[in-house]
Design a protein around this motif. Structure first.
Motif, PDB file in Angstrom:
ATOM      1  N   VAL A 187      -9.704   3.598  -1.097  1.00 16.33           N
ATOM      2  CA  VAL A 187      -8.356   3.174  -1.487  1.00 16.33           C
ATOM      3  C   VAL A 187      -8.339   1.676  -1.762  1.00 16.33           C
ATOM      4  CG1 VAL A 187      -5.980   2.967  -0.737  1.00 16.33           C
ATOM      5  CG2 VAL A 187      -7.290   4.989  -0.155  1.00 16.33           C
ATOM      6  N   LEU A 246     -15.847   9.547  12.694  1.00 12.33           N
ATOM      7  CA  LEU A 246     -14.777   9.880  11.752  1.00 12.33           C
ATOM      8  C   LEU A 246     -13.803   8.717  11.617  1.00 12.33           C
ATOM      9  CD1 LEU A 246     -13.923  13.622  12.291  1.00 12.33           C
ATOM     10  CD2 LEU A 246     -15.103  12.530  10.404  1.00 12.33           C
ATOM     11  N   ALA A 247     -13.533   8.043  12.738  1.00 12.78           N
ATOM     12  CA  ALA A 247     -12.623   6.902  12.641  1.00 12.78           C
ATOM     13  C   ALA A 247     -13.235   5.823  11.762  1.00 12.78           C
ATOM     14  CB  ALA A 247     -12.336   6.339  14.027  1.00 12.78           C
ATOM     15  N   TYR A 254      -2.254   8.955  13.706  1.00  9.09           N
ATOM     16  CA  TYR A 254      -3.277   9.968  13.412  1.00  9.09           C
ATOM     17  C   TYR A 254      -2.898  11.321  13.995  1.00  9.09           C
ATOM     18  CZ  TYR A 254      -6.593   6.973  11.083  1.00  9.09           C
ATOM     19  OH  TYR A 254      -7.200   6.165  10.169  1.00  9.09           O
ATOM     20  N   TYR A 295      -9.554  16.573  11.778  1.00  7.21           N
ATOM     21  CA  TYR A 295      -9.884  15.202  11.416  1.00  7.21           C
ATOM     22  C   TYR A 295      -8.899  14.227  12.054  1.00  7.21           C
ATOM     23  CZ  TYR A 295     -10.945  11.317   8.248  1.00  7.21           C
ATOM     24  OH  TYR A 295     -11.284  10.113   7.722  1.00  7.21           O
ATOM     25  N   LYS A 347       0.835  -1.199   0.000  1.00  6.99           N
ATOM     26  CA  LYS A 347       0.000   0.000   0.000  1.00  6.99           C
ATOM     27  C   LYS A 347       0.868   1.247   0.000  1.00  6.99           C
ATOM     28  CE  LYS A 347      -4.158   1.504   2.435  1.00  6.99           C
ATOM     29  NZ  LYS A 347      -4.999   1.160   3.584  1.00  6.99           N
ATOM     30  N   ALA A 356     -10.352   8.144  18.676  1.00  5.83           N
ATOM     31  CA  ALA A 356     -11.135   6.911  18.633  1.00  5.83           C
ATOM     32  C   ALA A 356     -10.270   5.658  18.555  1.00  5.83           C
ATOM     33  CB  ALA A 356     -12.087   6.954  17.445  1.00  5.83           C
ATOM     34  N   GLN A 357      -8.959   5.811  18.451  1.00  5.20           N
ATOM     35  CA  GLN A 357      -8.116   4.634  18.243  1.00  5.20           C
ATOM     36  C   GLN A 357      -7.887   3.863  19.546  1.00  5.20           C
ATOM     37  OE1 GLN A 357      -7.473   3.786  15.194  1.00  5.20           O
ATOM     38  NE2 GLN A 357      -8.422   5.707  14.560  1.00  5.20           N
ATOM     39  N   LEU A 393      -9.536  13.998  15.810  1.00  4.65           N
ATOM     40  CA  LEU A 393     -10.736  13.234  16.180  1.00  4.65           C
ATOM     41  C   LEU A 393     -10.540  11.747  15.905  1.00  4.65           C
ATOM     42  CD1 LEU A 393     -13.497  15.709  15.043  1.00  4.65           C
ATOM     43  CD2 LEU A 393     -13.158  14.843  17.339  1.00  4.65           C
ATOM     44  N   CYS A 394      -9.884  11.436  14.794  1.00  5.08           N
ATOM     45  CA  CYS A 394      -9.632  10.023  14.509  1.00  5.08           C
ATOM     46  C   CYS A 394      -8.712   9.424  15.570  1.00  5.08           C
ATOM     47  CB  CYS A 394      -8.991   9.852  13.138  1.00  5.08           C
ATOM     48  SG  CYS A 394     -10.177   9.952  11.813  1.00  5.08           S
ATOM     49  N   PHE A 405     -15.468   6.451   9.429  1.00 11.25           N
ATOM     50  CA  PHE A 405     -15.445   7.048   8.100  1.00 11.25           C
ATOM     51  C   PHE A 405     -14.070   6.859   7.465  1.00 11.25           C
ATOM     52  CE2 PHE A 405     -14.446  10.897   5.621  1.00 11.25           C
ATOM     53  CZ  PHE A 405     -15.445  10.832   4.668  1.00 11.25           C
ATOM     54  N   ASP A 406     -13.046   7.062   8.315  1.00 14.38           N
ATOM     55  CA  ASP A 406     -11.680   6.947   7.805  1.00 14.38           C
ATOM     56  C   ASP A 406     -11.385   5.520   7.371  1.00 14.38           C
ATOM     57  OD1 ASP A 406      -9.263   8.550   7.476  1.00 14.38           O
ATOM     58  OD2 ASP A 406      -8.360   7.022   8.759  1.00 14.38           O
ATOM     59  N   HIS A 447      -4.339   9.865   3.049  1.00 17.46           N
ATOM     60  CA  HIS A 447      -3.527   9.583   4.229  1.00 17.46           C
ATOM     61  C   HIS A 447      -3.629   8.149   4.717  1.00 17.46           C
ATOM     62  CE1 HIS A 447      -7.565  10.251   5.646  1.00 17.46           C
ATOM     63  NE2 HIS A 447      -7.245   9.472   6.658  1.00 17.46           N
ATOM     64  N   THR A 448      -4.503   7.337   4.138  1.00 18.61           N
ATOM     65  CA  THR A 448      -4.796   6.071   4.818  1.00 18.61           C
ATOM     66  C   THR A 448      -3.651   5.079   4.774  1.00 18.61           C
ATOM     67  OG1 THR A 448      -5.874   5.298   2.838  1.00 18.61           O
ATOM     68  CG2 THR A 448      -7.269   6.229   4.535  1.00 18.61           C
ATOM     69  N   ILE A 502     -18.525  11.923  17.448  1.00 17.66           N
ATOM     70  CA  ILE A 502     -17.957  12.409  16.187  1.00 17.66           C
ATOM     71  C   ILE A 502     -16.652  11.695  15.898  1.00 17.66           C
ATOM     72  CG2 ILE A 502     -16.982  14.425  15.034  1.00 17.66           C
ATOM     73  CD1 ILE A 502     -18.926  16.123  16.652  1.00 17.66           C
ATOM     74  N   SER A 503     -15.841  11.534  16.950  1.00 17.95           N
ATOM     75  CA  SER A 503     -14.531  10.942  16.706  1.00 17.95           C
ATOM     76  C   SER A 503     -14.686   9.488  16.267  1.00 17.95           C
ATOM     77  CB  SER A 503     -13.658  11.076  17.949  1.00 17.95           C
ATOM     78  OG  SER A 503     -13.608   9.878  18.653  1.00 17.95           O
ATOM     79  N   ARG A 504     -15.642   8.764  16.896  1.00 18.20           N
ATOM     80  CA  ARG A 504     -15.827   7.380  16.457  1.00 18.20           C
ATOM     81  C   ARG A 504     -16.368   7.351  15.042  1.00 18.20           C
ATOM     82  NH1 ARG A 504     -17.460   5.946  22.045  1.00 18.20           N
ATOM     83  NH2 ARG A 504     -15.395   5.630  22.960  1.00 18.20           N
ATOM     84  N   VAL A 530     -12.837   6.375   3.481  1.00 22.17           N
ATOM     85  CA  VAL A 530     -11.628   6.875   2.833  1.00 22.17           C
ATOM     86  C   VAL A 530     -10.700   5.718   2.476  1.00 22.17           C
ATOM     87  CG1 VAL A 530      -9.680   8.420   3.025  1.00 22.17           C
ATOM     88  CG2 VAL A 530     -11.813   8.993   4.134  1.00 22.17           C
ATOM     89  N   ASP A 531     -10.433   4.905   3.508  1.00 18.71           N
ATOM     90  CA  ASP A 531      -9.569   3.763   3.221  1.00 18.71           C
ATOM     91  C   ASP A 531     -10.307   2.753   2.352  1.00 18.71           C
ATOM     92  OD1 ASP A 531      -7.048   2.699   3.455  1.00 18.71           O
ATOM     93  OD2 ASP A 531      -7.661   1.322   5.032  1.00 18.71           O
TER      94      ASP A 531
END
Lengths: 103, 505, 682
Positions: free
Chosen positions: C614, C602-603, B313, B296, B163, B303-304, B299-300, C605-606, B236-237, C598-600, C610-611
């Motif tokens: 990809v 977006l995570a 992130y 973004y 990737k 959640a990790q 916030l991401c 969503f990411d 960015h992923t 929101i953060s969950r 987004v991924d």
């Protein structure tokens, strides 16, 4: 030397060539074929020398004849060696027997 | 000392060659050799730092020799304020990463040889002044990275490596196209960056596609290439995956140096060669996208549950500051942006090293699977606290200066965006403290009472970075003085071009 | 304004910093080798020395003319980019001089107290490292010559507060409280930062970009008519700054962290959450008074928020049972009074109340700490009582401080609170409404404070017998600071006796040079109506006395049952108050829950979108390549193979020419030569 013209030499050369060619084409013995080749070479030698003698002032023909003699000697040596090799492998020097290269 | 840059670039290559000649079972010898060939560049870098002329506008330590003469390609290297900060960062992080890789015991020879090759590519990218040479180094760096992730990585290493490789390569292709266009539009054809910068005003103003001029299209092609590297949303992923799978030292290099190549490329090439398009696109592609990156990413990160992914992130978030800062064209903004590149390099390097320390001991990175490490590993916790607070931008530590400069600089151009971006100080504090609480504080997890304290080698990788973080918080001009002159000049280039550019905003 | 350059001010913040560094890096070793005493000396000496230097600075100021009482210590340049210039520089003027005396003086006392209170703690050294670091940060905050240096201290105190609230970090209750304090403070810091940006760029657009306070003050006039997004710049900038102040000084809506911060050790509550850090917001507004004076709208907001906070916090304080939480809400409420003062432009009155409040609130907190110490860490007042005889020093000092906070005439709290109330009524920005709310709050303050005194020190002891056996007066290190602070609670009020009571208000005169630019806010206004002033003062004293009397009836005489009052309205109002109006719950749900949601999202969503795109690109590419591979096999490669196969077949047929017989070859040769020759001849 009077009376013997170029034609005489050429005739002898032609006879030799024809004899050599006949030998090559008809013999099944490998050594025989080699001998035919020698005859053909010598017929060429006669022609060289004759043309040199009657044709011009240079000695090119004689020199080429000497080359051909040397070549014939080498050819005979290599040829006989091959024939020996053939004999070793096939127990014969009959050219009809050596058809491994067929197809 | 004329060839100091060349030495810095090619010494590691020599080291790689030497390592290849060593027996593959001599692990310690290989590691020592690798260290021995990365320390001289660091010393040269310190020397460079001292002797660099802070007031000069042009490139210094320039070396130029014809290379492929029939295509006007030169071996042409040199540094200005922008690149010297990045070169220093690179030569600083490389020995640290070699030390951090001491625990590698799989195919040691290959690892360190590839690492040194990577070092060559990275340093080369920052010093190259010939676009072709730049591109070569850019690609040279890519390949070792692929193998370093793909062979020495975690469970999904192949996926992550491919990737990373394909993503970056896709960007490189766009860059290549743009590079060739620039080459052929110059008369006589040249890859010389200095000449290409001088030609910046000569591109046609006529729209060729959807109302965009040639310059705009070139800018976009180059931008996408660099944005992938930064990495800017939505490209960015690859980063979280690559970080999660890569070994510690490679994560450090990835976050510490590789990400900077994206923003460095934008400054050097997009800003320098295509200033009009830069002025037109800065708002949408740098300011808005940068702000979005900041929020973004934060916030991401919140959640990790994987510690390394969280740091990855947070990198995305922090690189947003760089984009926002450089988009404002104020002295504070652009200086803050490059300072942030440097500071992010040191702070995130620390964070990844720290994650590596705990991963080596517990063999997992689940944030919720720890607890109370402060009691088991007090020194480690102290260093972590320093790194976390630096990442939060606490005053007195380096990142504060750069973040404040970026936000202050951006305010003049885009106050609305700055308010949104500045709100990230709350979010960042939120996820950092929450993580800290879950991993280091609270009742000690019974499973981990036996963990050993951080050892001397690991401390040796962290302490220099920690010192730099503190020193730059109190004396930021150590870096700011280096970069200021070049950046102000670059600002002027764009601003003067902006006055003639077609307004697209 | 004349500046006197000096170079000794830097030692005031530097000494505690040195103490912090030594304790932080070598503390564990020192504690092992020299015991707690070594740490105690290492921690207390820098603060006391800093106090000595502060006194020296004070004397230095006294020796100067009032208009030129400014000492500047410029240590080094810090940031200098473009027009933005911020030095590491410290300024002592009458205002910051008051603050450093309070911080190092009361701070020093609390340090000494803490050596007794923290006795036996394993991480004794860590506590003092952070306490010293806090002192450094707080001193930086007040001494900072420009907004950025102030901001360093501003965030620094937040950090130390976080570290000290969560000092006993093995309990998540403590660490959560620390996180809450830091994050809520960060919301305020966010506003503060925006205020800095707006002020800087507004001044910069007039050609005066500056961050140093005196430069801002000097050029403030140039931005008087500027607008930003349709707002006057001064209003917007001061509102931003005020957001910062609400965070640090625990005002509505950001006060929620302070009650939770009581999870920290009691000396921390006294130093940080009563005496110093929480007053930073008030100090900052006083420091920027010239700008706030330009923004009447902001002043109205400040006063309104202050009054609301003073009132609401007092109502919550009425029903709390934790000895420290009562004090925490009391602090929030008292800070509200200071903001009322700021909001009506009575800068001096606000700062005066800040100082007196520092004394009596520090005394109250340390007294409560002494009680907790004596009660084996019990904090619930329902399990106390009758401590008057067992802890006499603690009792008397606590009582004095309570009298002061209740506004008993001639104590410190009386003078300062009364001045605020009078200004709230009489200032051009003031209004009777503010006065009424203030007086009501004062009544409640008197009530809940005496409720606390009665519950803690009078009546029967309600603790477990074994706890009772261990109740003891605290050691000298803890009682000495109590006595000093109690004395201060009685006496410091006389620094600012109002003129209508025959005083000369030294305090007012002392601060006058700092506030002369913001003075048109009414600091000199309204002193003529002496009769009115007397009346109002009598009313407020009467209301406070009523509050005391109610507490007396309920909790001493027990003429009425508190439980019956609590049951009014089905217990609803009581439950509402006890649960602090559910503000924490609402914040948790809306703000934290919302952010996490929101953060969950977006995570997700990411990862998914987004991924996903990809990965989908990769999948599509693979699919296309599979098809392509098929095409390549079935079509392109098939053509290649066809050609090869045909050639092979042809060769198979042609190979029969090779007989291997020499004769055959010779015949062919001769034949061919013959044919060629014949062809040539013809």
């Amino acid at each position: 030397m009077h009376g013997i013209s170029l034609e005489h030499f050429l005739t002898v050369g032609l006879l030799l060539f024809v004899l050599g060619l006949y030998t090559v084409l008809t013999r099944r013995n490998a050594i025989g074929i080699l001998m035919g080749v020698e005859l053909i070479l010598n017929s060429a030698n006669i022609n060289y020398v004759a043309f040199a003698r009657y044709g011009g002032s240079s000695t090119d023909g004689q020199i080429f004849a000497i080359f051909v003699i040397m070549l014939a000697a080498a050819e005979a040596a290599v040829g006989l060696a091959i024939v020996l090799g053939i004999y070793k492998n096939f127990d014969s020097i009959d050219v009809e027997a050596t058809d491994t290269l067929r197809y | 000392m004329d060839h100091v840059l060349s030495w810095m670039v090619f010494l590691p290559l020599l080291g790689a060659a030497v390592i290849l000649c060593l027996p593959s079972s001599a692990h310690n010898l290989i590691k020592q050799t690798a260290l021995a060939f990365t320390l001289p560049p660091l010393l040269l870098g310190i020397n460079l730092f001292q002797s660099f002329d802070r007031g000069a506008e042009g490139f210094q330590y320039v070396v130029r020799a014809p290379w492929i003469a029939s295509y006007n390609i030169d071996y042409f290297v040199g540094v200005d304020g922008i690149s010297i900060s990045m070169v220093l960062l690179t030569v600083l992080l490389c020995p640290i990463c070699i030390l951090a890789s001491w625990g590698i015991n799989k195919a040691v020879k290959g690892y360190f040889a590839l690492f040194l090759l990577l070092d060559v590519g990275m340093t080369g990218v920052f010093v190259a002044l010939d676009f072709f040479l730049f591109y070569i180094f850019w690609e040279v760096m890519l390949l070792p990275m692929y193998f370093l992730i793909g062979i020495w990585g975690g469970p999904r290493k192949e996926y992550a490596a491919i990737k990373f490789f394909l993503y970056t390569l896709a960007g490189s292709v766009l860059m290549l196209v743009a590079m060739l266009y620039l080459y052929f539009s110059a008369d006589p054809h040249t890859f010389d960056m200095v000449k290409l910068m001088a030609l910046s005003g000569s591109y046609s103003q006529d729209p060729v596609f959807l109302g965009l001029t040639t310059q705009h299209l070139l800018w976009l092609a180059l931008f996408i290439g660099f944005a992938i590297k930064i990495p800017a949303f939505p490209f960015h992923t690859w980063l979280p995956d690559a970080h999660v799978e890569a070994p510690t030292a490679i994560s450090v290099i990835l976050a510490g140096v590789l990400l900077k190549m994206g923003t460095y490329g934008i400054l050097r090439i997009n800003y320098g060669m295509l200033p009009e398009a830069t002025a037109d696109f800065a708002f949408w592609f740098l300011a808005v996208l940068g702000t979005w990156n900041i929020i973004y990413g934060a916030l991401c990160a919140m959640a990790q549950t994987d510690l390394k992914k969280l740091v990855a992130y947070s990198s995305i978030s922090h690189m947003g500051y760089v984009m926002l800062g450089m988009s404002a064209f104020t002295p504070q903004g652009i200086n803050g942006a490059v300072l942030q590149m440097f500071n992010h390099g040191t702070v995130t390097a620390m964070l990844f090293l720290l994650v590596g320390v705990i991963y080596d001991r517990a063999h997992h990175r689940d944030i919720n699977g720890f607890g109370g490490l402060a009691g088991v590993m007090p020194v480690y916790t102290g260093v972590t606290a320093l790194a976390f607070f630096a990442a939060m931008g606490l005053p007195g530590l380096s990142a504060f200066i750069s973040e404040v400069l970026v936000l202050l600089g951006a305010w003049q151009a885009y106050p609305g965006l700055t308010i949104i971006a500045a709100s990230a100080v709350v979010l960042t504090a939120g996820y950092m403290l929450w993580t800290m609480q879950r991993v280091w504080l609270g009742p000690t997890n019974e499973k981990y009472v036996g963990l050993s304290e951080i050892n001397a080698r690991e401390l040796a990788t962290l302490v220099p970075l920690g010192v730099i973080v503190v020193v730059l918080g109190v004396y930021p001009h150590a870096v700011l003085d280096l970069i200021n002159t070049s950046l102000l000049k670059l600002n002027d280039v764009v601003l003067s071009a902006a006055s003639t550019a077609v307004a697209l905003r | 304004m004349e500046l006197t350059p000096v170079s000794y001010i830097r030692w005031i913040p530097a000494l505690p910093l040195i103490g912090a560094v030594l304790n932080g890096f070598a503390g564990a070793g020192i504690q092992r080798r020299f015991g707690e005493r070594g740490i105690a000396i290492l921690a207390c000496a820098p603060v006391l020395l800093a106090f000595a230097i502060s006194v020296q600075a004070f004397l230095h100021l006294l020796s100067l003319e009032p208009e030129s009482r400014f000492l500047l210590d410029r240590v080094a340049g810090w940031i200098d980019i473009g027009t933005m210039k911020a030095d590491i520089a410290f300024l002592v003027d009458p205002l910051s001089c008051v603050m450093i005396l309070v911080i190092t003086g009361i701070g020093g006392l609390i340090h000494i107290y803490a050596t007794g209170y923290m006795h036996g703690d394993q991480a004794f050294w860590r506590f003092f490292a952070f306490l010293n670091l806090f002192t450094f940060a707080m001193l930086t905050l007040v001494l900072g010559d420009n907004l950025l240096v102030m901001f360093v201290g501003w965030e620094g105190v937040g950090l130390c507060s976080f570290a000290l609230i969560g000092f006993w970090w093995t309990d998540h209750k403590n660490t959560s409280a620390g996180n809450k304090a830091f994050i809520v403070n960060r919301v305020g810091d966010f506003g503060f930062l925006l205020g800095i940006f707006l002020i800087f760029w507004s001044l910069d657009s007039q050609g005066h970009g500056a961050l140093a306070f005196r430069d801002i003050q000097h050029h403030a006039g140039s931005i008087a008519d500027m607008h930003f997004w349709g707002w006057p710049v001064a209003t917007l900038a001061t509102l931003f700054l005020f957001v910062g102040a609400t965070g640090k000084s625990a005002q509505i809506p950001l006060y929620v962290w302070l009650p939770d911060a009581m999870q920290g050790p009691t000396p921390v509550s006294a130093l940080i959450h009563a005496a110093t850090m929480v007053t930073a917001g008030v100090y900052m507004i006083a420091r920027m008074n010239f700008l706030f004076a330009m923004a009447p709208e902001t002043l109205a907001v400040v006063a309104g928020i202050g009054a609301a906070t003073a009132f609401f916090a007092a109502t919550i304080g009425l029903v709390q049972n934790d000895i420290k939480r009562v004090l925490a809400y009391s602090t929030v409420s008292q800070l509200g009074y200071m903001f009322i003062a700021m909001g009506v432009g009575a800068w001096t009155a606000g700062v005066f109340h800040l100082v007196t409040h520092d004394f009596f609130k520090a005394c109250l907190f340390l007294g409560s700490g002494s009680v907790i110490h004596g009660m084996s860490n019990e904090q619930d007042m329902r399990k106390m009582g009758g401590l008057r005889t067992k802890m006499p020093i603690t009792f008397w000092t606590f009582l004095i401080a309570t009298l002061a906070i209740a506004g008993t005439p001639l104590t410190a709290g009386f003078f300062s609170k009364d001045e605020i109330l009078w200004k709230a009524w009489s200032s051009e920005y003031g209004s009777p409404v503010l006065w009424v709310i203030g007086v009501a709050g004062a009544g409640m303050t008197a009530c809940y404070m005496f409720r606390q005194v009665f519950m803690t020190f009078f009546g029967e002891c309600r603790a477990d017998p074994e706890v009772q056996d261990h109740i003891h007066e605290s050691p000298f290190a803890m009682t000495m600071p109590l006595v000093v602070l109690a004395a201060g609670s009685l006496l410091v009020g006389f620094l600012g006796v109002p003129e209508f009571l025959g005083g000369s208000n030294h305090f007012h005169a002392w601060l006058a040079p700092v506030f002369e630019h913001g003075a048109h806010g009414g600091a000199h206004h309204g002193h003529h109506d002496v009769a009115m002033e007397w009346t109002l003062m009598m009313i407020s004293v009467a209301v406070a006395a009523t509050g005391v009397f109610i507490a007396y009836l309920f909790y001493f005489r027990q003429s009425f049952s508190a439980a019956r009052v609590a049951a009014i309205g089905g217990g609803g109002p009581y439950t509402l108050l006890l649960n602090k109006y559910y503000v924490d719950e609402i914040y948790n749900f809306v703000v934290i829950g919302g952010t996490l949601l929101i953060s969950r999202f977006l995570a997700w969503f990411d990862g998914a979108i987004v991924d996903g795109i990809v990965n989908a690109t990769a999948a599509i590419t693979r699919r296309v390549s599979a098809f392509n591979g098929m095409f390549d096999n079935r079509v392109v490669d098939a053509l290649v193979n066809l050609l090869a196969n045909r050639t092979y077949a042809l060769g198979t047929r042609l190979r029969h020419v090779q007989t291997g017989g020499i004769n055959a070859y010779l015949y062919v040769i001769v034949g061919a030569v013959t044919v060629v020759l014949l062809a040539r001849l013809m």
